[in-house]
Design an enzyme around this catalytic site. Structure first.
Site, PDB file in Angstrom:
ATOM      1  N   SER A 124       0.819  -1.218   0.000  1.00 42.02           N
ATOM      2  CA  SER A 124       0.000   0.000   0.000  1.00 42.02           C
ATOM      3  C   SER A 124       0.851   1.267   0.000  1.00 42.02           C
ATOM      4  CB  SER A 124      -0.972  -0.013   1.181  1.00 42.02           C
ATOM      5  OG  SER A 124      -1.492  -1.295   1.400  1.00 42.02           O
ATOM      6  N   HIS A 147      -3.128  -1.993  -4.478  1.00 39.23           N
ATOM      7  CA  HIS A 147      -4.593  -2.085  -4.430  1.00 39.23           C
ATOM      8  C   HIS A 147      -5.183  -0.679  -4.280  1.00 39.23           C
ATOM      9  CE1 HIS A 147      -5.043  -1.302  -0.040  1.00 39.23           C
ATOM     10  NE2 HIS A 147      -3.789  -1.672  -0.047  1.00 39.23           N
TER      11      HIS A 147
END
Lengths: 242, 71
Positions: A124, A147
């Site tokens: 992330s 993501h």
């Protein structure tokens, strides 16, 4: 033995005294005794671990990287001429966007050579930090999850919320694209890919794959990262560690 | 806003628990926010200083346990 030492020390003291007298005669001043300076390692190592903590203090069960502490450390490293390079070791699950981007921007704008090493995971918000260094290395077994940003437990019902989320997303994508070889198209495709993560959209990149898409520069470990740092320091004409 | 692979409920577990009370020590040109422990010891919570070098001192790192009599 003891007697020899006894006899040696007064003459030593005498010569020291002579030297002081000499300097008074010649220069008109006595040099003050100097305390030995603390030894500074030429390469410093910053670990970005666990959750990157931002505006909210996370419960104590989380292992956190506190950005308000890391940023002055980066300032100290940048200002100290004895520190020739910085190795950033990442093993993070992500965290606060603002704090993560703040650390990434600081690293990116430092003149001190920086190399990042992703060990274990750089997920992330860890991705922008990894690419922010001058050179990035990932270990063969390390993973990076790409993501979309999401708000867990909240239904996106109004366009404003979606737009805000989209803007945050853009900041992260732009930073990664600007500071690595990955293209916006590839990054977006990976971010919204279905079928790779069981319950979510996104992609898990393992070691080599992160290099193949251009996110990270090289697969390697500590040796590769330090060799690269040394190379950059020598290029700067500073002379790295032998 | 969090961007993490860890589910939000796991990150925030225990958020309602009251944090331990802290106090601020003003020593050696910087301020340390500490949580008092038993036996005249304290755990560093946060450092306040404008001198970046202070942030490189081992005993000023968050989580470091210091002996109060040395301060």
């Amino acid at each position: 033995m003891y007697g020899q030492q006894e006899s040696a020390s007064p003459s030593e003291a005498g010569s020291q005294e002579k030297a002081v007298v000499h300097s008074i005669k010649e220069l008109g001043q006595v040099s003050a005794p100097q305390a030995p300076e603390p030894e500074v390692q030429p390469f410093h190592c910053l670990t970005i671990i666990g959750q990157i903590e931002g505006h909210m203090v996370l419960p104590p069960r989380n292992k956190t990287t506190k950005y308000e502490h890391v940023i002055p450390q980066l300032v100290a490293i940048e200002q100290n001429p004895k520190i020739k390079g910085l190795l950033v070791v990442l093993n993070t699950v992500g965290g606060d966007i603002e704090a993560g981007l703040a650390i990434a921007e600081m690293l990116n704008t430092m003149k001190t050579p920086t190399v990042s090493l992703v060990l274990g995971g750089g997920h992330s918000i860890g991705a922008p930090i990894a690419v922010a260094a001058d050179y990035s290395v990932i270990s063969a077994t390390a993973t990076m999850t790409i993501h979309p940003i999401r708000l867990s437990g909240l239904v996106i019902g109004v366009p404003q919320t979606y737009e805000y989320l989209d803007k945050m997303q853009e900041r992260v994508i732009r930073f990664i694209v600007e500071h690595s070889r990955v293209t916006q198209e590839v990054l977006r495709e990976m971010m919204f890919r279905t079928g790779e993560l069981v319950r979510d959209v996104g992609t898990v990149l393992v070691g080599e794959e992160a290099v193949r898409i251009g996110l990270i520069d090289e697969v390697g470990g500590l040796g590769v990262a330090l060799a690269r740092l040394n190379q950059m320091v020598q290029k700067n004409g500073e002379g790295g560690i032998q | 806003m969090l961007y993490t692979v860890v589910p939000l409920e796991d990150v925030l577990e225990g958020l309602e628990e009251e944090p331990a009370p802290t106090m601020v020590l003003n020593v050696r040109g910087y301020s340390l926010e500490v949580e008092l422990l038993e036996g005249l010891q304290a755990r560093v919570v946060r450092l306040f200083s404008t001198d970046p070098e202070h942030y490189l001192l081992p005993h000023c790192q968050p989580g470091a346990v210091i002996k109060l009599k040395e301060f």
